[in-house]
Write a protein that holds these residues in place. Sequence first.
Motif, PDB file in Angstrom:
ATOM      1  N   GLY A  12       0.824  -1.211   0.000  1.00 40.79           N
ATOM      2  CA  GLY A  12       0.000   0.000   0.000  1.00 40.79           C
ATOM      3  C   GLY A  12       0.855   1.255   0.000  1.00 40.79           C
ATOM      4  N   PHE A 110      -9.019   3.320  10.557  1.00 42.82           N
ATOM      5  CA  PHE A 110     -10.112   3.251   9.580  1.00 42.82           C
ATOM      6  C   PHE A 110     -10.162   1.826   9.049  1.00 42.82           C
ATOM      7  CE2 PHE A 110     -11.951   7.385   8.345  1.00 42.82           C
ATOM      8  CZ  PHE A 110     -11.190   8.238   9.142  1.00 42.82           C
ATOM      9  N   GLY A 143      -3.806  -6.946   2.539  1.00 40.82           N
ATOM     10  CA  GLY A 143      -3.280  -8.200   3.050  1.00 40.82           C
ATOM     11  C   GLY A 143      -4.035  -9.443   2.623  1.00 40.82           C
ATOM     12  N   PRO A 232      -1.608 -15.723   8.259  1.00 35.17           N
ATOM     13  CA  PRO A 232      -1.838 -16.449   7.012  1.00 35.17           C
ATOM     14  C   PRO A 232      -0.892 -15.988   5.904  1.00 35.17           C
ATOM     15  CG  PRO A 232      -3.472 -14.724   7.280  1.00 35.17           C
ATOM     16  CD  PRO A 232      -2.572 -14.640   8.470  1.00 35.17           C
ATOM     17  N   ILE A 233      -0.537 -16.913   5.042  1.00 34.42           N
ATOM     18  CA  ILE A 233       0.276 -16.591   3.857  1.00 34.42           C
ATOM     19  C   ILE A 233      -0.520 -17.100   2.653  1.00 34.42           C
ATOM     20  CG2 ILE A 233       2.447 -17.041   2.647  1.00 34.42           C
ATOM     21  CD1 ILE A 233       3.675 -17.708   5.431  1.00 34.42           C
ATOM     22  N   GLY A 263       7.495 -15.764   0.954  1.00 33.26           N
ATOM     23  CA  GLY A 263       7.927 -14.358   0.963  1.00 33.26           C
ATOM     24  C   GLY A 263       7.049 -13.517   0.044  1.00 33.26           C
TER      25      GLY A 263
HETATM   26  C1  FAD Z   1       4.798 -15.851   9.856  1.00 34.80           C
HETATM   27  C2  FAD Z   1       5.076 -15.094   8.571  1.00 34.80           C
HETATM   28  C3  FAD Z   1       6.400 -14.857   8.186  1.00 34.80           C
HETATM   29  C4  FAD Z   1       6.665 -14.154   6.998  1.00 34.80           C
HETATM   30  N1  FAD Z   1       7.976 -13.922   6.682  1.00 34.80           N
HETATM   31  C5  FAD Z   1       8.271 -13.245   5.547  1.00 34.80           C
HETATM   32  C6  FAD Z   1       9.623 -12.968   5.208  1.00 34.80           C
HETATM   33  O1  FAD Z   1      10.557 -13.315   5.939  1.00 34.80           O
HETATM   34  N2  FAD Z   1       9.870 -12.301   4.050  1.00 34.80           N
HETATM   35  C7  FAD Z   1       8.867 -11.892   3.209  1.00 34.80           C
HETATM   36  O2  FAD Z   1       9.154 -11.315   2.148  1.00 34.80           O
HETATM   37  N3  FAD Z   1       7.578 -12.142   3.527  1.00 34.80           N
HETATM   38  C8  FAD Z   1       7.254 -12.793   4.667  1.00 34.80           C
HETATM   39  N4  FAD Z   1       5.944 -13.018   4.998  1.00 34.80           N
HETATM   40  C9  FAD Z   1       4.906 -12.493   4.104  1.00 34.80           C
HETATM   41  C10 FAD Z   1       4.798 -10.981   4.261  1.00 34.80           C
HETATM   42  O3  FAD Z   1       4.528 -10.665   5.612  1.00 34.80           O
HETATM   43  C11 FAD Z   1       3.674 -10.429   3.367  1.00 34.80           C
HETATM   44  O4  FAD Z   1       3.813 -10.960   2.071  1.00 34.80           O
HETATM   45  C12 FAD Z   1       3.731  -8.908   3.296  1.00 34.80           C
HETATM   46  O5  FAD Z   1       3.484  -8.341   4.558  1.00 34.80           O
HETATM   47  C13 FAD Z   1       2.684  -8.394   2.290  1.00 34.80           C
HETATM   48  O6  FAD Z   1       2.638  -6.979   2.346  1.00 34.80           O
HETATM   49  P1  FAD Z   1       1.250  -6.226   1.995  1.00 34.80           P
HETATM   50  O7  FAD Z   1       1.537  -4.779   2.114  1.00 34.80           O
HETATM   51  O8  FAD Z   1       0.719  -6.756   0.713  1.00 34.80           O
HETATM   52  O9  FAD Z   1       0.239  -6.703   3.129  1.00 34.80           O
HETATM   53  P2  FAD Z   1       0.335  -6.503   4.710  1.00 34.80           P
HETATM   54  O10 FAD Z   1       1.733  -6.349   5.147  1.00 34.80           O
HETATM   55  O11 FAD Z   1      -0.482  -7.615   5.290  1.00 34.80           O
HETATM   56  O12 FAD Z   1      -0.396  -5.118   4.959  1.00 34.80           O
HETATM   57  C14 FAD Z   1      -1.796  -5.020   4.877  1.00 34.80           C
HETATM   58  C15 FAD Z   1      -2.238  -3.828   5.709  1.00 34.80           C
HETATM   59  O13 FAD Z   1      -3.647  -3.666   5.536  1.00 34.80           O
HETATM   60  C16 FAD Z   1      -4.256  -3.429   6.800  1.00 34.80           C
HETATM   61  N5  FAD Z   1      -5.650  -3.892   6.711  1.00 34.80           N
HETATM   62  C17 FAD Z   1      -6.105  -5.159   6.621  1.00 34.80           C
HETATM   63  N6  FAD Z   1      -7.457  -5.172   6.533  1.00 34.80           N
HETATM   64  C18 FAD Z   1      -7.856  -3.874   6.568  1.00 34.80           C
HETATM   65  C19 FAD Z   1      -9.127  -3.235   6.514  1.00 34.80           C
HETATM   66  N7  FAD Z   1     -10.272  -3.943   6.402  1.00 34.80           N
HETATM   67  N8  FAD Z   1      -9.187  -1.886   6.568  1.00 34.80           N
HETATM   68  C20 FAD Z   1      -8.045  -1.142   6.668  1.00 34.80           C
HETATM   69  N9  FAD Z   1      -6.809  -1.692   6.739  1.00 34.80           N
HETATM   70  C21 FAD Z   1      -6.715  -3.041   6.676  1.00 34.80           C
HETATM   71  C22 FAD Z   1      -3.415  -4.261   7.770  1.00 34.80           C
HETATM   72  O14 FAD Z   1      -3.560  -3.798   9.094  1.00 34.80           O
HETATM   73  C23 FAD Z   1      -2.007  -4.039   7.205  1.00 34.80           C
HETATM   74  O15 FAD Z   1      -1.404  -2.902   7.749  1.00 34.80           O
HETATM   75  C24 FAD Z   1       5.618 -13.702   6.171  1.00 34.80           C
HETATM   76  C25 FAD Z   1       4.291 -13.943   6.566  1.00 34.80           C
HETATM   77  C26 FAD Z   1       4.020 -14.624   7.747  1.00 34.80           C
HETATM   78  C27 FAD Z   1       2.592 -14.867   8.144  1.00 34.80           C
END
Ligand code: FAD
Length: 360
Positions: A12, A110, A143, A232-233, A263
């Motif tokens: 984001g 929000f 996410g 969850p992944i 990842g």
């Molecule tokens: C245990 C674990 C270990 C991991 N280790 C790694 C690693 O070592 N390296 C790696 O590259 N990846 C790793 N991952 C995966 C990685 O965390 C994610 O792929 C990454 O965070 C994705 O980024 P994103 O911005 O797409 O989503 P996210 O980081 O999930 O961000 C989503 C955001 O949206 C917000 N949100 C959700 N729903 C709403 C809503 N309804 N309204 C408003 N806001 C909302 C959340 O609070 C969050 O801030 C791991 C995952 C897990 C579960």
Amino acid sequence: MNVVIVGAGPSGSTVAYELAKDSHNVRVFEEHPAIGRPIACTGIVTRALFDFVERDDDYIINELEGVRITAPSGKTVDIPLKEFVICRERFDTFLAKRAIKAGAEYHTRFKFRSLDEGSKVARFSHKGKDVEVKYDILIGADGPFSAVARASGLLSRRKYYVGSQATVVGKFDPDWFLTFFGSCAPGFFAWAVPESAERVRAGVASQRHVHKYFDLLREKFSGEIVERQAGPIPIFDGAKNVQKGSIYLVGDAAGVVKNTTGGGIITGMWSAKILADCLRNNKNYSRALRPLRRELLLHWKLRNMLDKFSDYDYELLVDMMSKDSVKRILHKYPREYPSKFLWRLLLAQPRLIRFARFAI
Ligand SMILES: Cc1cc2nc3c(=O)[nH]c(=O)nc-3n(C[C@H](O)[C@H](O)[C@H](O)COP(=O)(O)OP(=O)(O)OC[C@H]3O[C@@H](n4cnc5c(N)ncnc54)[C@H](O)[C@@H]3O)c2cc1C
């Protein structure tokens, strides 16, 4: 253009930064009170991260020299790699500050609830009240369980791993991260990533019974647990449903995760950059995702292959990887780009071809 982004994670905030730079009216809505919290992430990244964001020592907490891969018998192979352990709270904050500096607005507390694509209104709950926000473009960066994807009908029947992890205090080699394969973590692997010589992030992921495998891993890392995380992944399934009208998905919401490792930080930021470029230049997002999708499909095939491995196959793989030419290739090419190194690996170690039948 009035852009509303749901979710202030790496995906984001990357798309927010890119579009704010173009002087669009960009607003990011995050459900939690603070950026980067709560965390469910090990935070290990390859140097491909710096293809998407400038390096900053504030968010990097450890630099790793390589990975020690452990086969079920305990036999190991060391692969030199240049990788980084990041603090997700500081990293997500760094990205948000960069977007704010470029002109984006952030609104915390929000929670996205629903949308009306006809009148282009997104509905949020904020401190117990319902708030309506108008948009021209709505981006779901929220996410793995993306509520935007669900509300817009873009969430396909997705499958997930569950990752379970703990920060353990003890004495560790701070330079190498460890991985364990085979029946200790069927369908995935277990890991231990050092933050320092005193703290390690030890975890495992699985589609089922993750707590059982975490308990097995715990026997190897018996120090005091100071933090527990689980999350969850999404399992990449082609990421075809990423756009509908003026609604777009990026990152975990779009399912752009490497099935081999789980990842998704770098691939999520990659999808965010592609989307920004599409909105800037009026390109088709789904089509523009193809280069990323191609790499993720290779990870998908590799995952299919590994899922069929017996413990004996892992023993053979560890043997084959001990060849210097194989190590050199894995050191040179970050795992985000398997199209660059898979064929080179096959040339360097032709015996790897025996596993190709499992990928089908
Ligand atoms: C245990 C674990 C270990 C991991 N280790 C790694 C690693 O070592 N390296 C790696 O590259 N990846 C790793 N991952 C995966 C990685 O965390 C994610 O792929 C990454 O965070 C994705 O980024 P994103 O911005 O797409 O989503 P996210 O980081 O999930 O961000 C989503 C955001 O949206 C917000 N949100 C959700 N729903 C709403 C809503 N309804 N309204 C408003 N806001 C909302 C959340 O609070 C969050 O801030 C791991 C995952 C897990 C579960």
